[in-house]
Enzyme design. Structure first.
Site, PDB file in Angstrom:
ATOM      1  N   GLN A  49       0.825  -1.221   0.000  1.00 12.96           N
ATOM      2  CA  GLN A  49       0.000   0.000   0.000  1.00 12.96           C
ATOM      3  C   GLN A  49       0.855   1.265   0.000  1.00 12.96           C
ATOM      4  O   GLN A  49       0.686   2.152   0.840  1.00 12.96           O
ATOM      5  CB  GLN A  49      -0.933   0.001   1.217  1.00 12.96           C
ATOM      6  CG  GLN A  49      -2.159  -0.834   1.036  1.00 12.96           C
ATOM      7  CD  GLN A  49      -3.196  -0.141   0.173  1.00 12.96           C
ATOM      8  OE1 GLN A  49      -3.350   1.069   0.227  1.00 12.96           O
ATOM      9  NE2 GLN A  49      -3.870  -0.885  -0.669  1.00 12.96           N
ATOM     10  N   ASP A  50       1.766   1.350  -0.929  1.00  9.49           N
ATOM     11  CA  ASP A  50       2.558   2.563  -1.111  1.00  9.49           C
ATOM     12  C   ASP A  50       3.531   2.881   0.013  1.00  9.49           C
ATOM     13  O   ASP A  50       4.038   3.991   0.086  1.00  9.49           O
ATOM     14  CB  ASP A  50       1.662   3.785  -1.324  1.00  9.49           C
ATOM     15  CG  ASP A  50       1.317   3.950  -2.776  1.00  9.49           C
ATOM     16  OD1 ASP A  50       2.134   3.525  -3.599  1.00  9.49           O
ATOM     17  OD2 ASP A  50       0.247   4.478  -3.080  1.00  9.49           O
ATOM     18  N   ALA A  51       3.766   1.914   0.885  1.00 13.49           N
ATOM     19  CA  ALA A  51       4.813   2.165   1.877  1.00 13.49           C
ATOM     20  C   ALA A  51       6.161   2.015   1.180  1.00 13.49           C
ATOM     21  O   ALA A  51       6.255   1.459   0.087  1.00 13.49           O
ATOM     22  CB  ALA A  51       4.699   1.199   3.029  1.00 13.49           C
TER      23      ALA A  51
END
Lengths: 1200, 290
Positions: free
Chosen positions: A814-816
């Protein structure tokens, strides 16, 4: 054509539109026709008065006729004579009375206003005898940094440095301009273009507005039927009024005028304006035969005795009578005339004049409006496009200051008259100087500037300058906002309009409610300054224009600034001649012209506020520019404005562009260089022989020339200077944006403005309340050309990261982003955060004042001694001291707030402790302590505290492609995947971030970054002309890397080879200013609000975390009643109330603390009192109801 | 499995600060353990404490300088910390030293910088004054800070032993990696240009049988794909049946370099010594679960 762009950015500042606009506004000796002077000339006390003069009331001066001239006199339409208003250098009057010139940095540090005195020359004539003119200071005007009146402006700075050298003797009198700027504490590359009010930098944001004095026709849904409307926003001086013509379904044409109820039939109004003859009215409207029925219908209706009894409206007198009856019925003749004059002279179309003699002009104009309206009705004309940039004007700082100054100056003059009449003394004569209230003007302007509340109810006009990064500052100075309300949809207004090409950035706009309403200027945009109408009128008169009295069949109409000025037999020829004359430099380059073939009209504009862009003129398939001129441009022998005067370049507004046929590119070239076989792209192909017959191109790689194919044809009128200039400042920072999906560019330009780097080189002495500074900012490996123009390599904001696109156990889901901890330890992404705390020794009425000191025991509210340990003897903390949560930075005591306070015993009053402390959840080192004095000579101390911001879990980073993410894990180097050559990436991003977002630019930048780091030179990623993918991949192969930019990688934990080849590259990442250190917050117990006793809100107040309604719902669903009670009562505002158990009473009892007894104050009951647990909010409500006379009785009973 | 076979180390290249060698017949777990040890478990000296002198600084001539620097103290301290220092591997960790963590010449080296502006301060200005004074920065020309006129840097610093586990400044090695031993087999019949390939590569990497030409990339930094994609050979190699890749997952080619604080030889020695120690930790934690 690169030379043109380079010359533009060399000679003009990126914010020159702001600075030029203010330069035209301020009254300086070299500009006698400044806007300020014009305002002064035009100012009059009331509509009846002459402008530029105050005439004192004879009854108050003992019969003397006293006139005070403050403006210039008008002669033959022009104001002549010496200028009467003047602005000097910015200065400050110290409390000692000394007047010192100031620099912007001094204003910033000392919380001053960077203002300059305005002086007005007044001539007094007493009974016709003129006195010697007096020059008096009337107030102060905020100075825009780097304008003509700013201390930093070229020669001003030299003079200032020479002056100050006398005192300190270390000034760089013979130094370079850069040294001089550094000496006065300035960043040499700072653009200026903002004001300094109370020490903080403020921008006047440009406003987009509908063009005034232009007839706009449109269809509108009204009362569920379609009606045609012709509107004019008429503007004269500072006054604005909209006049609208409306044609109803049955054919009636009515006029609505501002401040007049209802609407007036067109024909009657025209008659009232002095056009009584029907055929005259008909002729002024008529253009095609099909109009006749409607015109006749309206003419008949006016004459109809049934509608307008007794005899219908025939003559001008009839018409005026009709108006008098409607709007001033039953009043005295005098008053009736005044009222009608008010309506038709002042409110109706004020831009045509406000005198009796202007009435006929207005009648003609109304006729023309009706013609446009009917043409729309008959389908001859199309609805005007409100979003077309030709129908819009931009109001810059100068125009907005115009409004403000006009208003403020008017009140100064009014006040002056009032004061003079009040204080007039026959013996002493007239004394002007004491009668002028300087504060009035200054305060009016400063108030508007510091709050952003402009006259006319506009808010947010002046904003605090964004100093997060250098590009955010520049972008802020180029912002254009639309005054349309944010809440309504206005879909069309938000859409990108074709006319915005090259004028407004297509990508840079906020997301959400302001989307498309807040815009930013494109790089080569400029805004017209306007030129005199007389020059173009002379030209038209010489070229055979006919007076606009009657519609003349086949002739074309000629408009100037939306006003019909005449007819011409050959409109196309006229347009051509005009353009040629302009190119020869015989007409102002501010003039733009368009021929509209659908209506056979010539539209000429020379007003202010049109967004224009430069284009190269092409004639007969050849540009009007030669290699020679370009070469001179490059060497600085010529400037861009010289090119306009020789007709090589023209500034084109949206209106004129409709006529043009513009070539995007002048030439085509082969895929590969015929000489050296390198892959060619627009960035490395130059046209080297402009002006010669056979086109020669040059490959920059090998420097050899070859023949090129011209794309210019005879039909082309102009040629684009550089298509990459359609973007704005922030969007230009993105490499390969043409490969990205457009929403990502919008997001990337928004994030560039939040990235931290080196925002200004004087950051050590700046006193911004908050500021960031990146430790090792780098120049991006993949650059764009625009970066050179805005000096991005000198003020970078980001670092080149080695990135692998691979998942890592879910820590980059998730875009980390997974960070290499060891890289962080070596300094990756480090920054500092600054906060400036300010304390002032304020003075209070009564001679008391604050004191910086270490508070002693007898000071009320003094803390324990160890809290003041870090302070020096003067009560101020020392630099480099470590401070944390609530530590005292400045010990300060204040006089008691109320006189009664602490007055229990006799003796000297106790002072209050009012120290300045650190924010509770921040820490750091004291960086700088600045001690100075304010304007009123009270001490000011500014303490700058710095803290390290080392990347940690949750900090936000973003690439330049709208790919943002927060740190999901910091992984030790040995646990990270590694390549066979031993390279360990700085960050790992998740592969899922790419496909759905379609940020191909991101991928290309990674490849480009890798190629650049192998090659040792930057890769050009400029839009439309950057190094193409194929060339980058070839480059990779050349240095022994793979064509697809992947690497074989091994798992750092197991040592096994990863199955897939991992895409790795080098890409520029930006650290965004949203960091965990400034946001994380938790609380168990803490402060409560006084009124409600509920926990406070917000991190800065150590507030509670709201257990909201939805959270409550979940507990209800679980039936967890005890938890609900705990959250909502026990941990919030639960209190014990003692309630009188008397069934007829039910009041709240009082506890007598001394005796420890309870007693009901109402019924006197002392025994039957019971504790009841309620929320304090309930008790509060009970009290409030009681205050309104409603008694809430709490009747107690046993639980059943 | 290959573990039955005998382990073999052959050293391919040794320089002061660089080493490349091959270990065969080990599992990737063992190879990785060695790699990880090289990265994070080689003790080394690095500056851990920096004390700045604030306020006025006077030089021997009595001129007054200011301690305000163009860079913040934190940045300067961080920069000083990252400077590689010649290390005596016999030194103790401070917490394990006989001085009981107080700091003595067996575990600590003190340095100072005394420099006045204008001018640059380099790592060479970091002068050891207590402890083993031979332990100077490996490179005297690492820039620390540029001082303006009237500015001075007066600093004392302490270096202690540590490992890369604690902080990257105690990391001796960089560019540590291994890869599988690999051979590319080119069928001579199917690739007409094999002779050109053969001539383009040094003899040490080329092997030849009657049918096949084999090339190993042991000496190359880059992997298989690169070999195939290298443009000069693209025309030569048959694209449909390019090359066969033979990979030996039990034969590893290692390479690493050091920052100069320890020599490559010394580093690998320490690594091999410490590796069993690390295994002991694992062993102990298995037999005594607490």
């Amino acid at each position: 054509m690169k030379e043109i762009v380079e010359s533009f950015f060399k000679n003009e500042s990126i914010v020159s539109h702001q600075i030029d606009s203010m330069n035209a506004f301020v009254a300086t000796p070299d500009n006698p026709d400044s806007l300020m002077q014009k305002i002064v000339d035009e100012t009059r006390l009331s509509d009846e008065d002459e402008s530029g003069v105050i005439v004192l009331d004879k009854t108050k001066t003992g019969g003397k006729e006293i006139k005070i001239y403050f403006g210039r006199q008008k002669e033959r339409g022009r104001y002549i004579g010496d200028t009467t208003i003047r602005i000097d250098m910015p200065e400050i009057k110290e409390a000692s009375g000394a007047i010192n010139q100031i620099t912007p940095q001094e204003a910033r540090i000392r919380d001053l206003n960077y203002t300059a005195p305005i002086s007005l020359k007044l001539r007094v004539s007493e009974d016709g005898i003129e006195r010697e003119p007096e020059t008096i200071k009337i107030g102060e005007m905020p100075v825009m940094v780097r304008t003509k009146v700013c201390t930093l402006y070229g020669s001003n700075l030299d003079r200032y440095i020479e002056k100050t050298n006398g005192e300190k003797n270390n000034a760089p009198v013979n130094g370079t301009r850069k040294q001089k700027l550094q000496y006065v504490g300035e960043d040499p590359t700072d653009s200026g273009g903002y004001f300094i009010i109370g020490g903080s930098e403020r921008v006047i944001v440009s406003l987009e507005d509908l063009a005034p004095n232009k007839i706009l026709v449109e269809k509108e849904e009204k009362y569920e039927t379609q009606v045609e409307i012709a509107k004019v926003f008429s503007q004269a001086g500072g006054y604005r009024a909209m006049t609208a013509l409306e044609k109803s379904r049955d054919g009636d044409i009515n006029v609505s005028i501002p401040s007049v109820p209802g609407s007036i039939p067109l024909v009657i109004l025209m008659k009232a304006l002095g056009m009584p003859k029907d055929n005259e009215i008909h002729d002024s409207i008529f253009s095609v035969n099909s109009m006749n029925p409607i015109i006749y219908y309206n003419l008949e209706a006016a004459r109809d005795p049934k509608i307008h009894p007794p005899n219908g409206v025939v003559t001008t007198e009839d018409a005026i009578n009709y108006l008098e009856k409607r709007f001033a019925a039953g009043q005295a003749k005098d008053f009736r005339e005044k009222k009608i004059s008010q309506i038709i002279d002042k409110s109706l179309l004020p831009h045509l004049g406000d005198k009796m003699e202007d009435r006929y002009k207005k009648a003609l104009y109304l006729g023309r409006m009706a013609r446009s309206l009917l043409e729309l009705n008959l389908g001859i004309r199309k609805e005007d496009d409100k979003d077309h940039l030709s129908n819009k004007r931009v109001k810059l700082a100068g125009d907005l200051m115009d409004e403000l100054f006009r208003n403020a100056f008017q009140s100064v003059v009014k006040d002056l008259k009032y004061q003079l009449e009040k204080t007039y003394n026959r013996k002493k004569g007239l004394r002007i100087k004491p009668a002028i209230r300087q504060d009035l003007l200054t305060q009016k302007i400063l108030h508007a500037m510091s709050t952003g509340n402009w006259i006319g109810g506009k808010t947010g006009v002046s904003q605090l300058l964004d100093r997060v990064s250098n590009v955010s500052t520049l972008s802020h100075l180029r912002r254009i906002i639309s005054p349309l309300t944010r809440s309504q949809p206005h879909f069309e207004a938000r859409d990108l309009h074709p006319t915005q090409w090259g004028r407004i950035c297509p990508n840079e706009t906020p997301e959400g409610q302001n989307c498309g309403l807040v815009k930013n200027g494109a790089l080569l945009m400029n805004i017209s300054e306007g030129s005199d109408i007389l020059g173009i009128m002379d030209f038209l008169n010489m070229n055979g224009i006919r007076e606009p009295t009657k519609e003349e069949g086949q002739m074309g109409r000629v408009y100037i600034n939306g006003d019909l000025v005449g007819y011409h037999e050959d409109p196309i020829g006229l347009t051509q001649t005009l353009r040629m004359t302009r190119r020869r430099g015989e007409l102002s380059s501010e003039i733009n012209v368009r021929y509209d073939d659908s209506t056979n009209e010539v539209i000429i504009n020379c007003d202010r506020g049109r967004i224009r862009r430069p284009l190269v003129v092409v004639e007969n398939g050849k540009p009007n520019i030669t290699r020679e001129t370009l070469e001179k441009l490059r060497l600085g022998d010529l400037e861009l404005r010289d090119l306009t005067s020789i007709g090589a370049i023209e500034w084109i507004d949206a209106e004129e562009e409709e006529n043009l046929y513009i070539a995007l590119y002048p030439y085509d070239f082969p895929e590969r260089c015929p000489k050296c076989d390198t892959l060619l792209y627009r960035g490395i192909v130059d046209w080297v022989n402009q002006g010669e017959s056979k086109m020669k191109l040059m490959c920059q790689k090998c420097g050899k020339e070859f023949e090129g194919k011209s794309l210019l044809t005879k039909e082309h009128t102009h040629m684009e200077i550089d298509p990459s200039m359609i973007l704005g400042v922030t969007a230009s920072m993105i490499p390969y944006p043409e490969h990205n999906s457009s929403p990502r560019i919008t997001m990337a330009s928004a994030m560039t403005k939040q990235s931290i780097g080196l925002s200004a080189t004087n950051f050590r002495i700046r006193t911004d309340t908050r500021g960031h500074f990146m430790h090792y900012p780098q120049v991006p490996l993949v650059k764009t050309h625009v970066m050179d123009y805005v000096h991005y390599e000198k003020r970078p904001a980001g670092q080149n990261f080695v990135v692998a696109i691979v998942s890592y156990q879910g820590y980059n889901i998730q875009d980390a982003i997974v960070f290499n901890k060891s890289a962080v330890e070596r300094g990756l992404g480090r920054s500092n955060f600054f906060r400036t705390y300010t304390a002032e020794e304020r003075r209070y009425p009564g001679g008391q004042e604050d004191r910086f000191e270490i508070p002693t025991h007898d000071v009320m509210g003094a803390r324990m001694e160890n809290f003041y340990m870090n302070l020096d003897q003067d009560g101020i903390i020392n630099p480099e001291a470590y401070v944390e949560g609530s530590d005292v930075l400045v010990g300060k005591t204040s006089p008691p707030r109320f006189l009664e306070e602490g007055n229990e015993r006799l003796g000297p009053q106790k002072r209050r402790e009012s120290s300045i402390t650190m924010r509770p959840n921040e820490n750091g080192y004291v960086d700088n302590v600045i001690l100075t004095v304010s304007e009123s000579n009270s001490k000011i101390v500014k303490i700058k505290v710095r803290s390290d911001r080392i990347p940690e879990l949750g900090d936000k980073f973003a690439s330049r492609h709208g790919q943002k993410g927060v740190i999901g894990a910091l992984i030790a180097q040995e646990d990270m995947p590694f390549t066979e050559s031993g390279i360990i990436p700085d960050i790992l991003i998740n592969p899922h971030a790419i496909p759905s977002r379609m940020t191909i630019g991101h991928i290309l930048e990674m490849i480009g970054g890798k190629a650049a780091s192998m090659r040792g030179s930057n890769v050009d990623g400029t839009i439309f002309k950057g190094e193409p993918e194929e060339s980058l991949r070839e480059e990779l192969l050349k240095y022994g890397l793979t064509y697809d930019c992947t690497e074989t990688m091994y798992d750092g934990i197991t040592g096994k080879r990863l199955e897939a080849q991992i895409f790795t590259g080098v890409i520029y990442y930006q650290k965004l200013h949203h960091m965990v250190a400034g946001k994380f917050h938790a609380r168990s117990r803490g402060p409560v609000q006084i009124l409600t006793r509920q926990p406070t809100e917000g991190r800065s107040r150590q507030g509670g975390l709201r257990f909201g309604e939805m959270e409550r719902d979940t507990l209800i669903a679980h039936g967890a009643a005890m938890v609900i009670k705990d959250r909502l009562l026990d941990q919030s505002d639960g209190t014990i109330l003692y309630v009188c158990g008397n069934q007829s009473c039910g009041h709240i009892a009082i506890m007598d603390r001394r005796k420890g007894t309870l007693r009901c104050p109402v019924c006197g009951n002392t025994g039957n009192i019971h504790p009841v647990e309620t929320s304090y909010a309930f008790k509060l409500m009970r009290d409030e109801l009681m205050s309104m006379g409603v008694m809430m009785r709490l009747i107690l009973g046993d639980l059943k | 499995m290959s573990s039955t076979r005998e382990q073999k180390i052959s050293i391919m290249e040794v320089r002061d600060n660089f080493m490349r060698f091959e270990i065969s017949n080990i599992t990737e777990g063992v190879a990785n353990a060695l790699r990880r040890t090289l990265i994070n478990d080689i003790p080394k000296l690095a500056i851990d404490k920096v004390v700045f002198r604030h306020g006025q600084i006077r030089d021997s001539m009595g001129n007054v300088f200011d301690s305000s620097l163009p860079l913040f103290d934190e940045i300067v301290a961080h920069r000083i910390g990252l400077i590689p220092i010649k290390t005596d591997s016999k030194m103790n960790f401070r917490e394990e030293c006989s001085c009981e963590g107080r700091g003595c010449s067996l575990c600590t080296v003190s340095y100072n910088i005394d420099k006045t502006g204008p001018g640059e301060v380099y790592s060479g200005d970091l002068v050891p004054f207590t402890g083993n004074v031979e332990l100077k920065p490996t490179d005297p020309f690492i820039p620390i800070i540029k001082l303006g006129p009237k500015q001075a840097l007066l600093v004392t610093a302490e270096a202690t032993m540590g490992t890369g586990k604690t902080h990257a400044k105690w990391q001796v090695t960089s560019g540590v990696s291994f890869k599988y031993h690999r051979e590319f087999k080119i069928n001579k019949d199917e690739n007409e240009g094999w002779e050109k390939v053969k001539n383009d590569y040094p003899k040490s990497v080329v092997g030849e049988t009657k049918e096949f030409l084999t090339i190993t990339d042991d000496y190359q930094q880059r992997g298989v794909m690169n070999f195939i994609n290298t443009s000069t050979h693209r025309s030569v190699i048959n694209q449909t049946k390019p090359v066969e890749i033979m990979e030996d997952k039990n034969r590893f080619i290692f390479k690493f370099e050091t920052d100069g604080s320890l020599s490559a030889k010394e580093t690998i020695k320490i690594a091999l010594l410490r590796l069993p120690g690390r295994l002991n930790i694992l062993h102990e934690s298995i037999i005594s679960p607490d």
